[in-house]
Scaffold this motif. Structure first.
Motif, short mmCIF file in Angstrom:
data_model
loop_
_atom_site.label_atom_id
_atom_site.label_comp_id
_atom_site.label_asym_id
_atom_site.label_seq_id
_atom_site.Cartn_x
_atom_site.Cartn_y
_atom_site.Cartn_z
N GLN A 81 0.84 -1.20 0.00
CA GLN A 81 0.00 0.00 0.00
C GLN A 81 0.87 1.25 0.00
O GLN A 81 0.58 2.21 -0.72
CB GLN A 81 -0.94 0.00 1.22
N GLU A 82 1.95 1.24 0.79
CA GLU A 82 2.86 2.39 0.81
C GLU A 82 3.48 2.59 -0.57
O GLU A 82 3.60 3.72 -1.05
CB GLU A 82 3.96 2.18 1.85
N ASP A 83 3.89 1.49 -1.22
CA ASP A 83 4.48 1.58 -2.54
C ASP A 83 3.48 2.12 -3.56
O ASP A 83 3.84 2.93 -4.42
CB ASP A 83 4.99 0.21 -3.00
N LEU A 84 2.24 1.66 -3.46
CA LEU A 84 1.21 2.15 -4.38
C LEU A 84 0.98 3.65 -4.20
O LEU A 84 0.85 4.38 -5.18
CB LEU A 84 -0.10 1.39 -4.17
N ASP A 85 0.96 4.10 -2.95
CA ASP A 85 0.79 5.54 -2.69
C ASP A 85 1.95 6.33 -3.29
O ASP A 85 1.75 7.37 -3.92
CB ASP A 85 0.70 5.80 -1.18
N SER A 86 3.16 5.83 -3.12
CA SER A 86 4.35 6.50 -3.66
C SER A 86 4.29 6.54 -5.19
O SER A 86 4.60 7.57 -5.80
CB SER A 86 5.60 5.75 -3.19
N MET A 87 3.89 5.43 -5.79
CA MET A 87 3.80 5.39 -7.25
C MET A 87 2.71 6.33 -7.77
O MET A 87 2.88 6.96 -8.82
CB MET A 87 3.55 3.96 -7.73
N GLN A 88 1.61 6.45 -7.03
CA GLN A 88 0.54 7.38 -7.42
C GLN A 88 1.04 8.82 -7.40
O GLN A 88 0.75 9.60 -8.30
CB GLN A 88 -0.68 7.23 -6.50
N SER A 92 1.43 11.30 -10.63
CA SER A 92 0.84 12.63 -10.64
C SER A 92 1.88 13.69 -11.01
O SER A 92 1.61 14.60 -11.80
CB SER A 92 0.23 12.94 -9.27
N THR A 93 3.09 13.55 -10.47
CA THR A 93 4.17 14.49 -10.76
C THR A 93 4.52 14.44 -12.25
O THR A 93 4.67 15.49 -12.90
CB THR A 93 5.42 14.15 -9.92
N TRP A 94 4.62 13.23 -12.80
CA TRP A 94 4.97 13.09 -14.21
C TRP A 94 3.86 13.62 -15.11
O TRP A 94 4.12 14.22 -16.17
CB TRP A 94 5.29 11.64 -14.57
N LYS A 95 2.60 13.43 -14.72
CA LYS A 95 1.48 13.95 -15.52
C LYS A 95 1.51 15.47 -15.54
O LYS A 95 1.28 16.10 -16.58
CB LYS A 95 0.15 13.45 -14.97
N THR A 96 1.79 16.07 -14.37
CA THR A 96 1.87 17.53 -14.28
C THR A 96 3.00 18.05 -15.17
O THR A 96 2.83 19.03 -15.91
CB THR A 96 2.09 17.97 -12.82
N GLU A 97 4.15 17.39 -15.11
CA GLU A 97 5.29 17.80 -15.93
C GLU A 97 4.97 17.63 -17.42
O GLU A 97 5.33 18.49 -18.25
CB GLU A 97 6.53 16.99 -15.57
#
Length: 121
Positions: A81-88, A92-97
């Protein structure tokens, strides 16, 4: 002493279904033994008790093994779950960029086209 505790109370809702069935079986076995069945000799009763006790111990060991195997799986799920949160967050950062770069490219294309067309006019 046979090791079977007939006085261990059944408390509905306190124990799981499997434990309740084990305790009910123990209680039935002890009640059956309390009737002093004349058909069984003392030796055969002891042998039967021994077999039942071995089965109960085997089942107890299996349940403990299962429980100890389930604990690490629970920890893995927490980490997952922690890994999924980090990947999300990273997605989001890559989509914004990506959106910012798309906007910059469109602006650059429109500026280049306009400045390239001015001498032709």
């Amino acid at each position: 002493s046979s090791g079977i505790n007939a006085e261990w109370p059944l408390r509905p809702g306190v124990h799981g279904v499997l434990v309740q069935k084990i305790m009910e079986s123990q209680k039935q076995y002890v009640n059956k033994d309390d009737k002093k069945d004349d058909h069984l000799t003392n030796l055969s009763r002891q042998k039967e008790r021994s077999i039942v006790q071995k089965e109960i111990n085997s089942l107890r060991t299996s349940i403990q093994s299962l429980a100890s195997s389930a604990a690490p799986i629970g920890k893995i799920l927490d980490y997952l779950q922690e890994d999924l949160d980090s990947m999300q967050k990273e997605l989001s950062t890559w989509k914004t960029e990506n959106r910012a770069n798309d906007t910059a490219i469109k602006k650059e294309k429109s500026t280049d086209c306009d400045s390239a067309l001015i001498p032709l006019l």
